[in-house]
Write a protein that holds these residues in place. Structure first.
Motif, PDB file in Angstrom:
ATOM      1  N   LEU A 301       0.796  -1.220   0.000  1.00 50.63           N
ATOM      2  CA  LEU A 301       0.000   0.000   0.000  1.00 50.63           C
ATOM      3  C   LEU A 301       0.832   1.276   0.000  1.00 50.63           C
ATOM      4  CD1 LEU A 301      -2.720  -1.082   2.583  1.00 50.63           C
ATOM      5  CD2 LEU A 301      -2.989  -0.889   0.109  1.00 50.63           C
ATOM      6  N   LEU A 302       2.103   1.195   0.411  1.00 51.21           N
ATOM      7  CA  LEU A 302       2.940   2.395   0.482  1.00 51.21           C
ATOM      8  C   LEU A 302       3.512   2.766  -0.885  1.00 51.21           C
ATOM      9  CD1 LEU A 302       4.930   1.937   3.816  1.00 51.21           C
ATOM     10  CD2 LEU A 302       3.228   3.708   3.296  1.00 51.21           C
ATOM     11  N   ARG A 303       3.613   4.052  -1.115  1.00 54.41           N
ATOM     12  CA  ARG A 303       4.247   4.553  -2.339  1.00 54.41           C
ATOM     13  C   ARG A 303       5.764   4.398  -2.224  1.00 54.41           C
ATOM     14  NH1 ARG A 303       0.044   7.172  -4.904  1.00 54.41           N
ATOM     15  NH2 ARG A 303      -1.326   8.505  -3.646  1.00 54.41           N
ATOM     16  N   PRO A 304       6.496   4.524  -3.321  1.00 59.73           N
ATOM     17  CA  PRO A 304       7.962   4.492  -3.256  1.00 59.73           C
ATOM     18  C   PRO A 304       8.478   5.538  -2.261  1.00 59.73           C
ATOM     19  CG  PRO A 304       7.235   4.397  -5.536  1.00 59.73           C
ATOM     20  CD  PRO A 304       6.006   4.656  -4.720  1.00 59.73           C
ATOM     21  N   GLY A 305       9.305   5.099  -1.352  1.00 60.01           N
ATOM     22  CA  GLY A 305       9.841   6.013  -0.340  1.00 60.01           C
ATOM     23  C   GLY A 305       8.886   6.307   0.790  1.00 60.01           C
ATOM     24  N   GLY A 306       7.728   5.633   0.813  1.00 61.03           N
ATOM     25  CA  GLY A 306       6.734   5.884   1.850  1.00 61.03           C
ATOM     26  C   GLY A 306       7.210   5.485   3.231  1.00 61.03           C
ATOM     27  N   TYR A 307       6.599   6.097   4.263  1.00 60.83           N
ATOM     28  CA  TYR A 307       7.030   5.913   5.643  1.00 60.83           C
ATOM     29  C   TYR A 307       6.076   5.009   6.426  1.00 60.83           C
ATOM     30  CZ  TYR A 307       9.869  10.071   4.632  1.00 60.83           C
ATOM     31  OH  TYR A 307      10.739  10.966   4.078  1.00 60.83           O
ATOM     32  N   PHE A 308       6.653   4.270   7.379  1.00 62.39           N
ATOM     33  CA  PHE A 308       5.874   3.527   8.352  1.00 62.39           C
ATOM     34  C   PHE A 308       6.256   4.032   9.732  1.00 62.39           C
ATOM     35  CE2 PHE A 308       5.510  -0.549  10.979  1.00 62.39           C
ATOM     36  CZ  PHE A 308       4.168  -0.326  11.262  1.00 62.39           C
ATOM     37  N   VAL A 309       5.308   4.682  10.415  1.00 58.90           N
ATOM     38  CA  VAL A 309       5.517   5.218  11.758  1.00 58.90           C
ATOM     39  C   VAL A 309       4.981   4.208  12.760  1.00 58.90           C
ATOM     40  CG1 VAL A 309       5.004   7.087  13.362  1.00 58.90           C
ATOM     41  CG2 VAL A 309       5.311   7.586  10.917  1.00 58.90           C
ATOM     42  N   TYR A 310       5.868   3.724  13.609  1.00 61.00           N
ATOM     43  CA  TYR A 310       5.522   2.659  14.557  1.00 61.00           C
ATOM     44  C   TYR A 310       5.837   3.139  15.960  1.00 61.00           C
ATOM     45  CZ  TYR A 310       5.652  -2.057  16.687  1.00 61.00           C
ATOM     46  OH  TYR A 310       5.435  -3.156  17.466  1.00 61.00           O
ATOM     47  N   ILE A 349      10.616   5.332  12.738  1.00 62.28           N
ATOM     48  CA  ILE A 349      10.058   5.555  11.398  1.00 62.28           C
ATOM     49  C   ILE A 349      10.937   4.843  10.384  1.00 62.28           C
ATOM     50  CG2 ILE A 349       9.374   7.249   9.664  1.00 62.28           C
ATOM     51  CD1 ILE A 349       9.028   9.295  11.871  1.00 62.28           C
ATOM     52  N   TRP A 350      10.325   3.945   9.619  1.00 64.66           N
ATOM     53  CA  TRP A 350      11.001   3.277   8.520  1.00 64.66           C
ATOM     54  C   TRP A 350      10.579   3.896   7.187  1.00 64.66           C
ATOM     55  CZ3 TRP A 350       9.419  -0.010  12.602  1.00 64.66           C
ATOM     56  CH2 TRP A 350      10.427  -0.821  13.160  1.00 64.66           C
ATOM     57  N   ALA A 351      11.420   3.727   6.182  1.00 64.66           N
ATOM     58  CA  ALA A 351      11.092   4.179   4.828  1.00 64.66           C
ATOM     59  C   ALA A 351      11.203   3.017   3.855  1.00 64.66           C
ATOM     60  CB  ALA A 351      12.017   5.317   4.387  1.00 64.66           C
ATOM     61  N   LYS A 352      10.253   2.909   2.960  1.00 62.89           N
ATOM     62  CA  LYS A 352      10.245   1.898   1.915  1.00 62.89           C
ATOM     63  C   LYS A 352      11.208   2.327   0.803  1.00 62.89           C
ATOM     64  CE  LYS A 352       7.005  -0.200  -1.398  1.00 62.89           C
ATOM     65  NZ  LYS A 352       5.621  -0.188  -1.926  1.00 62.89           N
ATOM     66  N   PRO A 353      11.874   1.391   0.115  1.00 68.23           N
ATOM     67  CA  PRO A 353      12.830   1.789  -0.935  1.00 68.23           C
ATOM     68  C   PRO A 353      12.141   2.475  -2.115  1.00 68.23           C
ATOM     69  CG  PRO A 353      12.459  -0.579  -1.004  1.00 68.23           C
ATOM     70  CD  PRO A 353      11.813  -0.083   0.262  1.00 68.23           C
ATOM     71  N   LEU A 354      12.920   3.281  -2.827  1.00 65.65           N
ATOM     72  CA  LEU A 354      12.402   4.002  -3.993  1.00 65.65           C
ATOM     73  C   LEU A 354      12.399   3.145  -5.258  1.00 65.65           C
ATOM     74  CD1 LEU A 354      14.129   7.480  -3.508  1.00 65.65           C
ATOM     75  CD2 LEU A 354      11.661   7.070  -3.538  1.00 65.65           C
TER      76      LEU A 354
END
Length: 610
Positions: A301-310, A349-354
């Motif tokens: 569901l996350l866009r490229p470079g999107g963040y996951f705040v946990y 906060i993690w970031a998904k790869p681009l």
């Protein structure tokens, strides 16, 4: 627009004879009682047998019947009112039904919180009543901070979360101080803290319009999403109807975008690459289960470079078990190619790869695996989640991002994914222009009866490219864009425009509480369900369940459909105010259309206005 006058009642002798025969054949079925069942899948499956459960009319083409109700007995003179104990009924999320039908969902996997729609013999064919003392909801923006207790007479959540500042009972009202499990001091301060962690300019989380769509998982009463709105960020606040009952009902009563849903065994009904940020504040989700399948759904569901705040105590607790969980989760996310971009106290906060580059550098056999090329990441309706990573397309990999312009420019800019659904930028702009004109015409018709701030929660039942919602951007409303399953691929365009929505089959009941929307817009929805053999009557009762008293419906469809629906307005108490017009022909109308606008009455004397 031209107002339409009532048609002549003159009819040929042959048509009277045919209708007489149909009436005689139908008397046996009609004798059984009521004919309606909200959310029924197919209107010709079974005969009705009960005044509350299971009765409905055989499907037919309205054009085959006379306009005169005296010669059209299929239109009922009344629809029964459900017992008051059903005032909060959600037909497809009724756990009592699971027990009654002796279903055996997997409780460990949370299947009992997923949709289980009733079979024909168990579907309700009555109108859902409001609770005793119901009042017209407090209007936005005041509703963000307070609602009438009579409308949601549940205070156990306030007691259970009293130490976390979720909500406070205050006489006839319930107040929402803006607190949460992880942000006792208020969501506004928490949002600023997240912006600082991401080093966003001016401590603004929206980052110049590059963070617009947020998914808040396990949202509670949606205070995080409520306070994001002032930052030009819209959140899809998501929570199940679980032990914390009514949390989503509170959110919608407040006028905050929210929906019922659960991360269990099926994909969430949103297309891939829809959100810039996903948020979980102590949401009690076991992210490690089944090879990380729930985290992989967030990855989809996350866009490229999107963040996951946990935000969770597991992240930095010192006891051995919590450290084990934290280490295992960190290891899983590293194999998914996510990177930690910020940590502070109990928040990471993690970031998904681009791009796909990291995936190709992993050791052979590394899990999670990449999804196969045959997997469709945008397929969502009743699709099981998969424990695999959805890689980017070659084009998106090369461009290193989604290619979207910042908000609010993205609302009207043609998004790159138009090409995937075969729509040209010119067609997109034409659609936007047509819907702007249509909405202006709607508002002209309603101007004399719509009070200031009386409309907040809006649903577009057939969202197409999101033009209807885009045309409302200058009003203080939010729109739940609903893409029918047959056109679900277009929902990605809705999200690329910075709007929110979901996929749904209108032959079933929608996953929301009763009385949660002020305005329902149904463009060709009735024509579409008729093609699938579903009953218009069922959908009308489902719309009545969703619609707040004093709310509006705008139904735009072919004349035969409008003629048929008009017969039910008094039965449904949708005759508080009615307007029917013949709209201007435009490029989106494949056939002649009519527009019917109706207002739902306040109901019985037990409903009061404030």
């Amino acid at each position: 627009m031209r107002h339409r006058s009532d048609p002549s009642s003159t009819t040929s002798l042959v048509k009277y004879v045919l209708v007489g025969l149909i009436v005689l054949l139908g008397l046996a079925c009609l004798y059984c009682g009521s004919y309606f069942a909200p959310g029924s899948r197919r209107s010709d499956d079974e005969d009705g047998t009960d005044a509350v459960f299971g009765g409905f009319i055989p499907n037919f083409d309205p054009e085959d019947f006379l306009e005169d109700p005296e010669h059209n007995p299929e239109v009922p003179k009344s629809i029964p009112i459900c017992d008051l104990r059903f005032s909060e009924l959600i037909p497809c999320l009724d756990r009592n039904l699971i027990y009654q039908l002796k279903l055996k969902p997997n409780l460990v996997l949370m299947e009992h919180y997923e949709r289980h729609c009733p079979p024909p013999e168990r579907r309700y064919n009555c109108l859902i009543p409001p609770p005793i003392g119901y009042k017209i909801p407090i209007r936005w923006p005041a509703s963000r901070d307070e609602v009438w207790k009579a409308n949601i007479p549940h205070t156990h959540l306030a007691q259970e979360k009293s130490d976390q500042n979720w909500m406070v009972v205050n006489g006839e009202k319930i107040n929402f101080p803006g607190g949460g499990t992880h942000f006792h001091d208020g969501a506004d301060k928490y949002i600023i803290a997240l912006a600082k962690m991401l080093k966003s300019p001016g401590d603004k989380l929206y980052n110049g319009g590059n963070i617009r769509n947020v998914l808040d998982v396990g949202c509670g009463v949606a205070s995080f999403g409520a306070y994001l709105l002032s930052h030009s960020i819209i959140a899809m606040s998501l929570a199940p109807n679980d032990v914390h009952e009514n949390q989503i009902q509170f959110a919608l009563e407040r006028g905050v975008p929210a929906t019922l849903g659960v991360l269990a065994t099926k994909r969430l009904p949103y297309p891939s690459r829809s959100f810039e940020l996903a948020h979980c504040s102590r949401c009690r989700i076991d992210w490690l289960q089944r090879d990380g399948i729930l985290l992989l759904e967030l990855d989809r569901l996350l866009r490229p470079g999107g963040y996951f705040v946990y935000s969770s105590p597991e992240a930095y607790a010192q006891d051995p078990e919590n450290r084990r969980i934290w280490n295992a989760m960190s290891n899983l996310l590293r194999r998914m190619c996510w990177k930690v971009v910020a940590k502070h106290d109990q928040t990471v906060i993690w970031a998904k790869p681009l791009t796909n580059s990291c995936y190709s550098k992993r050791e052979p056999g590394t899990l999670p695996r990449l999804c196969s090329s045959e997997d469709e990441p945008d397929a969502t309706w009743n699709v099981p989640m998969k424990a695999c990573i959805s890689p980017y397309s070659a084009k998106m990999h090369k461009e290193k991002g989604s290619g979207l312009v910042p908000w609010p420019q993205r609302l009207t800019a043609a998004p790159p994914r138009l090409e995937e659904i075969g729509v040209s930028p010119e067609e997109f702009q034409e659609d936007t222009s047509i819907w702007h004109f249509r909405v202006v015409e709607y508002w002209k018709q309603m101007k004399s009866v719509v009070q200031k701030d009386s409309i907040r929660n809006v649903m577009d039942m057939n969202s197409n490219l999101g033009g209807f919602a885009a045309a409302l951007s200058d009003k203080d409303v939010w729109v739940m864009n609903v893409a029918p399953v047959s056109t679900s691929a277009r929902l990605k365009i809705i999200y690329d425009r910075g709007l929110i929505g979901t996929v749904h089959d209108w032959c079933e009941a929608f996953s929301t509480y009763p009385r949660t929307y002020d305005l329902l817009h149904a463009w060709t929805v009735f024509s579409e369900i008729a093609e699938h053999g579903c009953g218009a009557e069922d959908l009308l009762i489902e719309m009545d369940r969703i619609l707040r008293p004093d709310g509006f419906v705008i139904i735009r469809d072919k004349p035969s459909v409008i003629n048929y629906i008009r017969k039910f307005l008094t039965t449904l108490s949708w005759d508080g105010w009615v307007s029917e017009v013949e709209p201007r022909i435009d490029a989106l109308a494949s056939t002649e259309e009519r527009v019917l606008i109706a207002r739902k009455k306040l109901g019985d004397e037990g409903i009061t206005t404030m």
